[in-house]
Write a protein that holds these residues in place. Structure first.
Motif, PDB file in Angstrom:
ATOM      1  N   LEU A  94     -17.885 -23.190  17.943  1.00 35.44           N
ATOM      2  CA  LEU A  94     -17.979 -24.594  17.526  1.00 35.44           C
ATOM      3  C   LEU A  94     -19.367 -24.915  16.984  1.00 35.44           C
ATOM      4  N   TRP A  95     -20.390 -24.319  17.605  1.00 39.56           N
ATOM      5  CA  TRP A  95     -21.760 -24.525  17.125  1.00 39.56           C
ATOM      6  C   TRP A  95     -21.917 -23.952  15.712  1.00 39.56           C
ATOM      7  N   PHE A 100     -22.964 -24.686   9.977  1.00 43.13           N
ATOM      8  CA  PHE A 100     -22.793 -24.042   8.682  1.00 43.13           C
ATOM      9  C   PHE A 100     -23.114 -25.001   7.550  1.00 43.13           C
ATOM     10  N   TRP A 101     -22.833 -26.287   7.754  1.00 42.30           N
ATOM     11  CA  TRP A 101     -23.012 -27.276   6.697  1.00 42.30           C
ATOM     12  C   TRP A 101     -24.437 -27.805   6.675  1.00 42.30           C
ATOM     13  N   PRO A 102     -24.930 -28.216   5.493  1.00 36.90           N
ATOM     14  CA  PRO A 102     -26.305 -28.729   5.396  1.00 36.90           C
ATOM     15  C   PRO A 102     -26.509 -29.984   6.242  1.00 36.90           C
ATOM     16  N   ARG A 103     -27.766 -30.293   6.501  1.00 40.56           N
ATOM     17  CA  ARG A 103     -28.098 -31.460   7.308  1.00 40.56           C
ATOM     18  C   ARG A 103     -27.672 -32.765   6.648  1.00 40.56           C
ATOM     19  N   PRO A 111     -31.092 -26.984  11.904  1.00 43.20           N
ATOM     20  CA  PRO A 111     -31.095 -26.528  10.507  1.00 43.20           C
ATOM     21  C   PRO A 111     -29.866 -25.690  10.180  1.00 43.20           C
ATOM     22  N   CYS A 112     -29.408 -25.784   8.947  1.00 47.49           N
ATOM     23  CA  CYS A 112     -28.224 -25.074   8.476  1.00 47.49           C
ATOM     24  C   CYS A 112     -28.588 -23.617   8.189  1.00 47.49           C
ATOM     25  N   TYR A 113     -27.902 -22.681   8.852  1.00 48.85           N
ATOM     26  CA  TYR A 113     -28.211 -21.267   8.649  1.00 48.85           C
ATOM     27  C   TYR A 113     -27.683 -20.756   7.317  1.00 48.85           C
ATOM     28  N   VAL A 118     -26.989 -17.296   2.823  1.00 47.76           N
ATOM     29  CA  VAL A 118     -26.228 -17.039   1.591  1.00 47.76           C
ATOM     30  C   VAL A 118     -27.133 -16.629   0.432  1.00 47.76           C
ATOM     31  N   PRO A 119     -28.227 -17.351   0.137  1.00 44.46           N
ATOM     32  CA  PRO A 119     -29.095 -16.890  -0.969  1.00 44.46           C
ATOM     33  C   PRO A 119     -29.703 -15.516  -0.719  1.00 44.46           C
ATOM     34  N   GLU A 120     -30.101 -15.225   0.538  1.00 49.26           N
ATOM     35  CA  GLU A 120     -30.688 -13.916   0.818  1.00 49.26           C
ATOM     36  C   GLU A 120     -29.663 -12.805   0.640  1.00 49.26           C
TER      37      GLU A 120
END
Length: 294
Positions: A94-95, A100-103, A111-113, A118-120
């Motif tokens: 659930l966390w 996953f979604w932006p702030r 903070p959104c991981y 994804v960019p890395e």
């Protein structure tokens, strides 16, 4: 076995349960606030609306007890999450689902991981493909969501050299149900098309989080897009057998949402995707290729 499958289907009822929970919490908060502020309707309003005073008193009491029950439930949930590995795993899911979604979607969350992962991952895959490598992208659980988001970010000349192997994926089970505006059938088909349908998804009936992507049937229907037709979903038997394995004294356990990396079907799916990646493809220019002039 049937109990395990029934527990696994519990997550499919998250939406109605969340609606009921939100309604009870809202009613409890509203009635308790009115009671604390002494904003009760006057006797004339009660007579006009034909609302008995006992009902108002009961509603306020119900709201107070409801909020107390919610706080108690959260406390007990925290204790179970601390002491029970299986419960802690579900809390972690659930966390992951929320962070996953932006702030911008929930400003009070951590903070959104995905904004970093994804960019890395996109840059790493692009680098490997640029050096002439083929990439088999494997992901379990919420990692499959990151992998799917990464595939959507890859340029066509890179994604044409990528294959996708997911297991325990909540893409359809959770994300498509809870966030249909962002994850729907069209998006899932686009992911498959970008990797030229070199995509295998392994799932179990006993998995309470992951599941099928396109169909729950054992033999999936082939989807023809571009140059290939592929079956994506592969249903795994769980437990693997009902009798003990040679040299063991107990039957194999139910795996549920556990990773499948040690299973034979996983190795077979990975080998199949590797062979399909090695099939000749039309040469495509990569970014920075002198022949393209870019």
């Amino acid at each position: 076995m049937q109990k395990a499958i029934a527990r696994a289907r519990f997550t499919e009822r998250l939406v109605p349960l969340a609606v009921v929970y939100a309604c009870l919490a809202g009613i409890g908060t509203a009635t308790t606030t009115l009671g604390l502020l002494d904003l009760l309707p006057s006797e004339s309003v009660q007579r006009y609306a034909r609302v008995p005073g006992d009902l108002i008193t009961f509603s306020i009491a119900f709201g107070s007890w409801g909020i107390a029950a919610i706080i108690l439930g959260l406390t007990i949930g925290g204790i179970f999450a601390y002491r029970t590995v299986e419960f802690r795993r579900h809390v972690g899911v659930l966390w992951d689902l929320g962070t996953f979604w932006p702030r911008a979607a929930h400003p009070f969350a951590p903070p959104c991981y995905a904004e970093r992962a994804v960019p890395e991952l996109t840059r790493r895959i692009t680098y490997l493909v640029g050096r002439g490598n083929l990439v088999l992208l494997t992901a379990h659980s919420h990692g499959s969501v990151l992998a799917a988001a990464t595939v959507l970010q890859l340029p066509p000349q890179v994604s044409s050299r990528v294959a996708l192997l997911t297991h325990g994926s909540p893409l359809s089970r959770l994300y498509a149900r809870l966030f249909p505006a962002f994850v729907d059938d069209e998006v899932l088909h686009e992911i498959g098309a970008r990797v030229d349908w070199r995509w295998v998804n392994l799932w179990r009936d006993t998995d309470s989080i992951g599941g099928w992507i396109f169909t729950a049937h054992r033999a999936t229907t082939s989807v023809t897009v571009g140059r290939t037709a592929a079956t994506v979903d592969r249903r795994l038997r769980d437990p693997a057998d009902v009798v003990p394995l040679p040299g063991d004294s107990v039957p194999p356990p139910i795996q549920g949402h556990r990773p499948r990396g040690s299973e034979q079907r996983y190795a077979e799916a990975a080998q199949e995707l590797i062979e399909r990646l090695r099939q000749p493809v039309d040469p495509l220019p990569l970014p920075g290729d002198p022949a393209t002039g870019h």
